[in-house]
Design a protein around this motif. Structure first.
Motif, PDB file in Angstrom:
ATOM      1  N   LEU A 150      -7.005  12.392  -3.978  1.00  0.00           N
ATOM      2  CA  LEU A 150      -5.955  12.000  -3.510  1.00  0.00           C
ATOM      3  C   LEU A 150      -6.450  10.742  -2.599  1.00  0.00           C
ATOM      4  CD1 LEU A 150      -3.520  14.744  -2.252  1.00  0.00           C
ATOM      5  CD2 LEU A 150      -3.113  12.775  -3.815  1.00  0.00           C
ATOM      6  N   MET A 151      -7.724  11.044  -2.184  1.00  0.00           N
ATOM      7  CA  MET A 151      -8.306   9.998  -1.075  1.00  0.00           C
ATOM      8  C   MET A 151      -9.045   8.919  -1.963  1.00  0.00           C
ATOM      9  SD  MET A 151      -9.991  11.822   2.087  1.00  0.00           S
ATOM     10  CE  MET A 151     -11.408  12.656   1.177  1.00  0.00           C
ATOM     11  N   THR A 187      -7.507   7.887  -4.992  1.00  0.00           N
ATOM     12  CA  THR A 187      -6.343   7.135  -5.241  1.00  0.00           C
ATOM     13  C   THR A 187      -5.738   6.519  -4.299  1.00  0.00           C
ATOM     14  OG1 THR A 187      -5.664   8.933  -7.084  1.00  0.00           O
ATOM     15  CG2 THR A 187      -4.039   7.553  -6.436  1.00  0.00           C
ATOM     16  N   SER A 188      -5.619   7.014  -3.117  1.00  0.00           N
ATOM     17  CA  SER A 188      -4.996   6.073  -1.942  1.00  0.00           C
ATOM     18  C   SER A 188      -5.864   5.111  -1.717  1.00  0.00           C
ATOM     19  CB  SER A 188      -5.058   7.076  -0.781  1.00  0.00           C
ATOM     20  OG  SER A 188      -6.362   7.229  -0.300  1.00  0.00           O
ATOM     21  N   VAL A 198      -4.727   2.279  -4.025  1.00  0.00           N
ATOM     22  CA  VAL A 198      -3.527   2.035  -3.875  1.00  0.00           C
ATOM     23  C   VAL A 198      -3.758   1.001  -2.725  1.00  0.00           C
ATOM     24  CG1 VAL A 198      -1.206   2.691  -2.868  1.00  0.00           C
ATOM     25  CG2 VAL A 198      -2.383   3.816  -4.863  1.00  0.00           C
ATOM     26  N   LEU A 199      -4.230   0.991  -1.653  1.00  0.00           N
ATOM     27  CA  LEU A 199      -4.467   0.308  -0.737  1.00  0.00           C
ATOM     28  C   LEU A 199      -5.170  -1.057  -0.666  1.00  0.00           C
ATOM     29  CD1 LEU A 199      -4.130   0.167   2.697  1.00  0.00           C
ATOM     30  CD2 LEU A 199      -6.390   1.051   2.886  1.00  0.00           C
TER      31      LEU A 199
END
Length: 107
Positions: free
Chosen positions: A41-42, A44-45, A48-49
């Motif tokens: 998740l980190m 992927t985030s 995305v950012l």
């Protein structure tokens, strides 16, 4: 005009905060165990950012649409970077695409 002492103090506080933030990662990495899902998740985030920052910078100028030349240059640079072209080639091709389109009258 801002007080020079205040500017120096603010710069020092930001510098110390940045250093502390950067040191926290290696120090806490040994103490905190993350699940595989949290690590995914980190990662992927972060993607995305970064994508949001690139999209905003490519599409918006002065509070409005930046025109078609800039996003086209970013797209060319992105494709070349994805294809693992040398950095200099990526930058020159992106800038050349945007400049060429502007030369042709594309906003």
């Amino acid at each position: 005009m801002a007080d020079p002492v205040l500017l120096v103090a603010a710069t020092l506080v930001l510098g110390v905060g940045t250093l502390a933030f950067r040191l926290a990662g290696p120090v806490l990495r040994a103490r905190v165990e993350l699940t595989a899902r949290a690590e995914r998740l980190m990662a992927t985030s972060a993607v995305v950012l970064l994508t949001a920052v690139v999209a905003t910078a490519a599409l918006i100028a002065d509070g409005g649409f930046a025109g078609y030349a800039r996003p086209a240059g970013v797209l060319v640079g992105g494709v070349l970077a994805w294809r693992k072209a040398p950095f200099v080639v990526v930058v020159l091709a992106a800038a050349g695409t945007a400049a060429g389109l502007r030369l042709l009258g594309v906003p």
